[in-house]
Enzyme design. Structure first.
Site, short mmCIF file in Angstrom:
data_model
loop_
_atom_site.label_atom_id
_atom_site.label_comp_id
_atom_site.label_asym_id
_atom_site.label_seq_id
_atom_site.Cartn_x
_atom_site.Cartn_y
_atom_site.Cartn_z
N GLU A 92 -15.74 -41.17 24.26
CA GLU A 92 -16.13 -40.91 22.87
C GLU A 92 -16.13 -42.17 22.01
O GLU A 92 -16.32 -42.10 20.79
CB GLU A 92 -15.18 -39.86 22.26
N ASP A 152 -4.18 3.32 -0.46
CA ASP A 152 -4.14 2.57 -1.72
C ASP A 152 -2.74 2.56 -2.34
O ASP A 152 -2.34 1.56 -2.96
CB ASP A 152 -5.10 3.19 -2.73
N TYR A 189 -1.43 -11.77 -8.37
CA TYR A 189 -2.04 -11.24 -9.58
C TYR A 189 -2.10 -9.72 -9.48
O TYR A 189 -2.62 -9.16 -8.50
CB TYR A 189 -3.45 -11.79 -9.78
N GLN A 244 -7.12 -17.19 -16.79
CA GLN A 244 -6.09 -18.15 -17.22
C GLN A 244 -4.80 -18.00 -16.42
O GLN A 244 -4.12 -18.99 -16.12
CB GLN A 244 -5.81 -18.03 -18.73
N ASN A 289 -10.74 -8.27 -11.44
CA ASN A 289 -12.13 -8.01 -11.81
C ASN A 289 -13.02 -9.15 -11.31
O ASN A 289 -12.58 -10.05 -10.58
CB ASN A 289 -12.26 -7.80 -13.32
N GLN A 307 -13.15 7.04 -4.71
CA GLN A 307 -13.37 5.59 -4.69
C GLN A 307 -14.46 5.18 -5.66
O GLN A 307 -14.42 4.08 -6.23
CB GLN A 307 -13.70 5.14 -3.28
N HIS A 315 -7.83 -44.85 19.82
CA HIS A 315 -7.19 -43.69 20.43
C HIS A 315 -6.74 -44.03 21.86
O HIS A 315 -5.62 -43.73 22.28
CB HIS A 315 -8.16 -42.50 20.50
N HIS A 326 -13.57 3.78 -9.13
CA HIS A 326 -13.06 2.42 -9.33
C HIS A 326 -13.93 1.62 -10.28
O HIS A 326 -13.42 0.82 -11.07
CB HIS A 326 -12.98 1.69 -7.98
N GLU A 367 -15.18 -1.55 3.51
CA GLU A 367 -13.75 -1.73 3.27
C GLU A 367 -12.92 -0.55 3.78
O GLU A 367 -11.96 -0.72 4.52
CB GLU A 367 -13.54 -1.92 1.76
N HIS A 368 -13.27 0.65 3.36
CA HIS A 368 -12.57 1.87 3.77
C HIS A 368 -13.53 2.75 4.57
O HIS A 368 -14.64 3.02 4.11
CB HIS A 368 -12.10 2.69 2.56
N THR A 382 -14.85 -2.09 -4.71
CA THR A 382 -14.32 -1.30 -3.60
C THR A 382 -15.42 -0.47 -2.96
O THR A 382 -16.39 -0.07 -3.61
CB THR A 382 -13.17 -0.40 -4.08
#
Length: 444
Positions: A423, A369, A138, A199, A222, A267, A428, A270, A335-336, A245
């Site tokens: 067991e 990025d 995506y 979708q 998003n 940043q 087995h 964003h 993250e960064h 972010t």
């Protein structure tokens, strides 16, 4: 204890200790739990696509994007037409940036070796790295068309050896977004669909009459796209649960306040809930950076986003030394993380919890990025405590195998049968017994 010069978000007490434990009052941080309304909306959309396939996708696209073409999948001619709209300079820059991502991804793939070892006479164990068969990528649109995401997801999957990549991106002003489509095509997408939102993610994950389902979903989006990936995880694999972010800058007295401010705001633009934090070992630098942020906001075209984000989610912490800075940075697990200090590689050796590290003022998050070659799909919301970001390994399944000759099978069978009976797994145990009886002669 660290001194907090700025922590504007309501409810933040401003107390952080050397152990890194933060205290707050008043709920989740910016990356907290999903909004119940988002959860419900996403579940409804996924259910509709699951039940009615293409018909639901078409209705949802018309409702949310006012986009209802004859086919959401672009033909070769339509892709070529999009590429033709892009300037030669932009195409050249896209190719250069993607080549950096490809080179690093291929280097990562080359570091992963299949293994086969003989652990004892007649016993061979191994593992292989097998690419996922089908991946859905995506690529976000909207205010910020994320053309770099095409390389990060599509190209990295291809470098891992994924056979088929479907890529989706939303329309722009009622038409295919030419620049994004060009980036997707250059990155190696096998199918390009102009289809956005939940979708698109749902169609790739569950399949429709015209979209064959994938095995794995990758790419940012998003809050609705992120929640869709969360709800579909298990039915398909996903790269990461991604939130807003984040950037953390660690700086000492040698840092340039203008660079510190520019990187934090870069940043913060964003989104309105994008956290930006500074850990400083020098009070003068911290106060200069605060002043510089206010100055830069006066001329920043995206100040309508970056300003509120900094106001509500910006933090500045003054600490006593680099050891305290490192402990606090690991507690953030952002993250960064940018290191703007006299000896940035000390932090490379010391820090353990971050998505990506940027060492020295010669680099910046924007490089990661867009252009330098490392992947920009990274953990947020504290996930850096247990995972890294997207890389070729995410598109590979490490699968094991085993093989025994008769004598080894008889030796192992005796031990394994006893373990199984401890067991209470008699079935087995008997699967071991039959081999011991069959191969007992091989032990002589």
């Amino acid at each position: 204890m660290a001194e907090v010069l700025k922590a504007a978000r309501d409810g933040w007490t401003g107390a952080r200790t050397r152990s890194g434990r933060a205290t707050s009052e008043g709920g989740d941080r910016a990356n907290g739990a999903s909004d119940p309304a988002v959860v419900a909306t996403v579940a409804e959309i996924i259910g509709a696509v699951r039940e009615r396939g293409d018909a639901a996708v078409r209705e949802l696209s018309a409702r949310f994007d006012r986009w209802e073409p004859e086919s959401f999948r672009l033909t070769t001619e339509q892709i070529d037409a999009c590429v033709a709209q892009v300037s030669e300079q932009a195409l050249a820059d896209l190719r250069w940036c993607q080549e950096q991502v490809r080179a690093f991804a291929l280097a990562q793939r080359a570091s992963l070796h299949d293994v086969e070892v003989e652990t004892q006479p007649g016993v061979r164990l191994g593992h292989r790295h097998v690419p996922i068969a089908r991946v859905g990528a995506y690529i976000p649109g909207g205010r910020y068309p994320m053309i770099a995401s095409a390389a990060m997801s599509i190209l990295t999957a291809k470098a891992a050896g994924v056979e088929h990549v479907i890529a989706c991106t939303p329309p722009l002003d009622g038409a295919p977004p030419a620049l994004t489509v060009a980036a997707m095509q250059l990155a190696g997408a096998d199918e390009i669909h102009v289809l956005g939102g939940v979708q698109a993610v749902a169609a790739m994950a569950v399949g429709t009459e015209t979209i064959e389902r994938v095995d794995f979903l990758a790419g940012p989006g998003n809050a609705y796209v992120a929640e869709a990936k969360r709800q579909l995880f298990g039915e398909v694999g996903i790269d990461l649960f991604a939130g807003p972010t984040e950037i953390l800058v660690v700086a000492d007295e040698t840092a340039d306040p203008e660079i510190v401010a520019a990187d934090l705001l870069g940043q913060a633009e964003h989104g309105l809930t994008s956290p930006a934090a500074l850990i400083a070992t020098d009070a003068g630098l911290a106060r200069a950076a605060l002043a510089e942020i206010e100055r830069q906001l006066q001329t920043l075209p995206t100040a309508d986003v970056a300003g509120p984000a900094w106001r509500d989610y910006g933090e500045v912490h003054l600490v006593g030394d680099r050891e305290e800075a490192a402990a606090l940075a690991d507690a953030f697990a952002y993250e960064h993380v940018e290191i703007l200090t006299a000896e940035p590689r000390w932090f490379l050796d010391t820090l353990r919890q971050y998505g990506a590290l940027f060492l020295g003022e010669g680099t910046t998050v924007a490089y990661g990025d867009k252009a330098i070659g490392t992947n920009h799909v990274l953990p947020t919301a504290g996930a850096a405590r247990y995972t890294g970001g997207l890389w070729v390994g995410k598109f590979l399944k490490t699968v094991t195998y085993q093989e025994c000759d008769p004598a080894a099978s008889a030796r192992i069978g005796e031990i394994c049968a006893r373990q199984c009976r401890l067991e209470h797994f008699e079935g087995h145990a008997r699967s071991c017994d039959v081999r011991v009886r069959k191969y007992a002669g091989a032990l002589v």
